[in-house]
Design a protein around this motif. Structure first.
Motif, PDB file in Angstrom:
ATOM      1  N   LEU A 226       0.832  -1.204   0.000  1.00 53.14           N
ATOM      2  CA  LEU A 226       0.000   0.000   0.000  1.00 53.14           C
ATOM      3  C   LEU A 226       0.864   1.250   0.000  1.00 53.14           C
ATOM      4  O   LEU A 226       1.914   1.295   0.645  1.00 53.14           O
ATOM      5  CB  LEU A 226      -0.923  -0.003   1.214  1.00 53.14           C
ATOM      6  N   SER A 227       0.410   2.261  -0.704  1.00 52.48           N
ATOM      7  CA  SER A 227       1.174   3.506  -0.817  1.00 52.48           C
ATOM      8  C   SER A 227       0.270   4.694  -0.530  1.00 52.48           C
ATOM      9  O   SER A 227      -0.907   4.548  -0.210  1.00 52.48           O
ATOM     10  CB  SER A 227       1.779   3.615  -2.222  1.00 52.48           C
ATOM     11  N   GLY A 228       0.842   5.894  -0.641  1.00 51.28           N
ATOM     12  CA  GLY A 228       0.075   7.102  -0.388  1.00 51.28           C
ATOM     13  C   GLY A 228      -0.021   7.417   1.093  1.00 51.28           C
ATOM     14  O   GLY A 228       0.645   6.804   1.935  1.00 51.28           O
ATOM     15  N   ALA A 229      -0.864   8.377   1.417  1.00 48.99           N
ATOM     16  CA  ALA A 229      -0.990   8.853   2.796  1.00 48.99           C
ATOM     17  C   ALA A 229      -2.010   8.021   3.578  1.00 48.99           C
ATOM     18  O   ALA A 229      -2.895   7.391   3.005  1.00 48.99           O
ATOM     19  CB  ALA A 229      -1.409  10.317   2.801  1.00 48.99           C
ATOM     20  N   ILE A 230      -1.862   8.051   4.896  1.00 46.73           N
ATOM     21  CA  ILE A 230      -2.858   7.449   5.778  1.00 46.73           C
ATOM     22  C   ILE A 230      -4.053   8.398   5.816  1.00 46.73           C
ATOM     23  O   ILE A 230      -3.899   9.577   6.162  1.00 46.73           O
ATOM     24  CB  ILE A 230      -2.295   7.252   7.190  1.00 46.73           C
ATOM     25  N   GLY A 252       3.905  10.449   3.911  1.00 45.39           N
ATOM     26  CA  GLY A 252       3.186  11.599   4.432  1.00 45.39           C
ATOM     27  C   GLY A 252       3.029  11.563   5.941  1.00 45.39           C
ATOM     28  O   GLY A 252       3.620  10.733   6.638  1.00 45.39           O
ATOM     29  N   GLU A 253       2.203  12.473   6.440  1.00 47.22           N
ATOM     30  CA  GLU A 253       2.056  12.657   7.879  1.00 47.22           C
ATOM     31  C   GLU A 253       1.078  11.649   8.483  1.00 47.22           C
ATOM     32  O   GLU A 253       0.007  11.397   7.948  1.00 47.22           O
ATOM     33  CB  GLU A 253       1.570  14.071   8.177  1.00 47.22           C
ATOM     34  N   ILE A 254       1.470  11.082   9.637  1.00 46.27           N
ATOM     35  CA  ILE A 254       0.591  10.183  10.381  1.00 46.27           C
ATOM     36  C   ILE A 254      -0.431  11.035  11.138  1.00 46.27           C
ATOM     37  O   ILE A 254      -0.046  11.953  11.866  1.00 46.27           O
ATOM     38  CB  ILE A 254       1.393   9.323  11.370  1.00 46.27           C
ATOM     39  N   PRO A 255      -1.715  10.770  10.988  1.00 46.77           N
ATOM     40  CA  PRO A 255      -2.715  11.541  11.750  1.00 46.77           C
ATOM     41  C   PRO A 255      -2.445  11.437  13.251  1.00 46.77           C
ATOM     42  O   PRO A 255      -1.856  10.460  13.725  1.00 46.77           O
ATOM     43  CB  PRO A 255      -4.040  10.867  11.373  1.00 46.77           C
ATOM     44  N   SER A 256      -2.871  12.434  13.995  1.00 47.58           N
ATOM     45  CA  SER A 256      -2.560  12.447  15.432  1.00 47.58           C
ATOM     46  C   SER A 256      -3.796  12.524  16.324  1.00 47.58           C
ATOM     47  O   SER A 256      -3.683  12.344  17.532  1.00 47.58           O
ATOM     48  CB  SER A 256      -1.646  13.640  15.748  1.00 47.58           C
ATOM     49  N   SER A 257      -4.960  12.763  15.746  1.00 45.17           N
ATOM     50  CA  SER A 257      -6.172  12.908  16.559  1.00 45.17           C
ATOM     51  C   SER A 257      -6.931  11.593  16.640  1.00 45.17           C
ATOM     52  O   SER A 257      -6.578  10.600  16.014  1.00 45.17           O
ATOM     53  CB  SER A 257      -7.072  13.999  15.966  1.00 45.17           C
TER      54      SER A 257
END
Length: 643
Positions: A226-230, A252-257
């Motif tokens: 799998l590729s792209g952002a979470i 990309g950035e890992i979500p934090s909320s």
């Protein structure tokens, strides 16, 4: 009703089974050592609504006459040695609600006609040898609640024309060869609680629609492409407790909320292009405008000085080697670099943080040293294993543990954070386990493990052994598996630790010799008497631990003297419920007593099979993993039904 379950019958089912009364509706023969093939005559039981022949020794093919059981609602044939294909005649069982064929040797494809079973609620075909693709008709089973097709050789891609299964709660397609994109339609499975697509070859992005799975509790997409952002949409999954996206190509950035506030680095390992909060074990994210400045900063601060230092060092080495009077050995530790997910921690910081290893911070004492609790300067709590350099074999133990823990990464193995080595001092900085060891929970008066927790630990340890034995090119045998080496984190997840005497079996070699012996009571007979080490030694130890967890008796208990071992004691008692830990016999409200007793006896039987005296008679770890997972599913199913 005819019930002959849980008896050591060691028989075959006679062809004349078809002569039974036409009023027979339920036939229970679970775990009764029934051999050979299911007879063709069984199809004559026209009014049979339930047939349970699971956990036996059945072989041969599934008889086509099963299609004649026109009233059948539940068919349980899991955990046997049944081979051949799934006969299309099974599709005639239009009243079938539950079909379990897991952990057999069934091959071929899933028949497309399975979509005719409109009332099917549970379908388990896991741990077989099924090939081809998952037929589109499976996704037409609108009443399906539970689907497990894991650990087969199913390939091709999932059809984008799948129907929306609005009531399905559990989907496990892991350990297959499925390719293509993850269909976004899965995001419309509004009742889904557990989704496992790990260890396939899925590619493309994680569908943004997964954010609509409001009741999702567990999501495992690890070991794919799998590729792209979470997707940020996953922040809306308020009930998500377990997430594994490791070993993909995500960026990309890992979500934090939302639920991400509770996840740790283990959820994101092996995705080199991810960034975000340092708690996830990834670098901080940088804005595109600062990227060029960041590159320059890295060049000036790290890369150019490193290159210059290396050149100067190389020149000095060459000069010294040209002058024999100044020739010297260059310590290999100068070239030791931290491995992935490791930190560089100085020996000074290790010593200072534990108050010179005072007794108040002592966590435990092992064969080659002691383990202390330590709080690092950044507030991280770790465990420091300090080696006793005066003991024979300490250096070898240190090297063995470093080699194993540095190379391997698994959710159920204790992680090494750093190592500290000098001629006077050797220590390993390890992941801290706040709930101590399994031994403490089994035998301390103020601790208690219920059956769900014990089974969870059984699954965790089996998963760790599967990884050690099969997860890498080189097979690792732990050699000292016991409750004190099974550590529990804050979520009561089990981690196997202490690899001081572990052995790495080179490729194409299934055993080795050693003079190092593990712990009495847990070591296999061939290991103790001959020093012969193989993966079956770990299976033996695991079996003893299962027996210990279910009886709450140590294999070294004073009652086991002379020729009487724990195994012999359990095997000799006809009523096996009498050997169970009293705490497990207090059935919780809302649980079916018969099912609970069956589960306890299944664990006992598995422990006995794993700890057989002859190595060849013990189970393979793949079979063990399948069986403990089935036990866990049965236990959770009993809890969820609330009967």
């Amino acid at each position: 009703m005819l019930s002959i379950s849980l008896n050591p019958l060691n028989i075959t089912i006679p062809e004349t089974i078809g002569n039974f009364s036409g009023s027979l509706k339920s036939f229970y023969a679970r775990q009764s050592q029934i051999r050979r093939q299911i007879p063709m005559g069984i199809g004559s039981l026209k009014n049979l609504t339930l047939l349970d022949l699971s956990y036996n020794k059945l072989s041969g093919n599934l008889p086509s006459t099963l299609g004649g059981l026109e009233e059948l609602q539940r068919l349980y044939l899991g955990d046997n040695n049944i081979g051949g294909n799934i006969p299309e005649e099974l599709c005639q069982l239009i009243k079938l609600g539950e079909l379990f064929l897991s952990n057999n040797k069934i091959s071929g494809s899933i028949p497309n006609c399975i979509g005719n079973l409109n009332l099917l609620q549970k379908l388990n075909l896991s741990y077989n040898k099924l090939t081809s693709s998952i037929p589109l008709s499976v996704w037409n089973l609108e009443n399906l609640l539970f689907l497990d097709l894991s650990s087969n050789s199913l390939g091709k891609s999932l059809s984008p024309n799948m129907r929306t299964l609005r009531v399905i709660e559990y989907v496990n397609l892991s350990h297959n060869q499925i390719t293509g994109n993850v269909p976004s339609i899965i995001g419309a499975f509004e009742s889904l609680e557990n989704l496992d697509l790990s260890k396939n070859s899925f590619q493309g992005h994680i569908p943004d629609s997964f954010g609509q799975l409001k009741g999702l509790d567990q999501l495992n997409l690890s070991n794919n492409n799998l590729s792209g952002a979470i997707p940020k949409s996953l922040e809306a999954l308020r009930y998500l407790k377990y997430l594994n996206l490791s070993f993909n190509k995500l960026s990309g950035e890992i979500p934090s909320s939302g639920p991400f506030a509770n996840f740790k680095a283990e959820s994101f390992l092996g995705n080199e292009a991810l960034c975000g909060n340092s708690i996830f074990g990834v670098p901080p994210c940088t804005s595109p405008s600062s990227k060029e400045a960041r590159v320059k900063q890295l060049l000036l601060r790290y890369i150019i000085p490193s290159i210059a230092s290396f050149i100067i060092f190389a020149i000095l080495v060459i000069m010294l080697r040209r002058h024999p009077q100044y020739n010297m050995q260059i310590p290999s530790s100068l070239f030791t670099l931290p491995t992935v997910d490791q930190r560089m921690i100085s020996c000074h910081e290790v010593c200072r943080g534990t108050n010179s290893f005072c007794e108040s911070n002592l966590l435990g004492i092992g064969g080659f040293g002691a383990v202390y609790k330590r709080i690092l300067s950044d507030g991280t709590t770790v465990a420091v294993k300090v080696l006793n350099l005066h003991l024979e074999g300490t250096f070898k133990s240190f090297d063995a543990e470093c080699k194993v823990l540095r190379a391997f990464r698994h959710r159920n193995l204790v992680k090494v954070i750093s190592e500290c080595s000098s001629p006077e001092f050797k220590a390993l900085v390890l992941q801290y386990m706040s709930n101590y060891s399994l031994e403490k929970w089994l035998y301390s008066h103020n601790y208690y493990l219920n059956l769900v927790q014990r089974v969870g630990i059984m699954v965790d340890v089996a998963s760790a052994l599967d990884y050690l034995h099969n997860g890498q090119l080189e097979c690792v045998v732990h050699c000292d598996l016991k409750p004190s080496n099974i550590l529990l984190d804050e979520d009561m997840v089990a981690h196997v630790g202490n690899f001081g005497i572990a052995k790495i079996l080179v490729e194409n070699k299934d055993a080795t010799q050693t003079k190092t012996i593990g712990t009495i009571g847990y070591i296999a007979p061939e290991y103790g008497s001959e020093g012969r080490v193989s993966i079956k030694c770990d299976i033996y130890s695991y079996g003893i631990i299962l027996l210990e967890m279910i009886t709450r008796k140590k294999p070294t208990d004073e009652m086991f003297v002379g020729e009487l071992s724990m195994w012999q004691w359990i095997a000799s008692i006809p009523d096996k419920m009498k050997v169970m830990d009293d705490g497990l016999l207090k059935i919780e409200d809302g649980r079916d007593v018969t099912i609970m007793q069956t589960i306890l006896l299944s664990i006992l039987e598995l422990g006995l099979r794993c700890s057989k005296e002859l190595p060849d008679e013990r189970l393979d770890i793949k079979d063990v993993v399948a069986k403990v997972n089935n036990i866990k599913l049965a236990l959770l199913g009993n809890r969820n039904k609330g009967v």
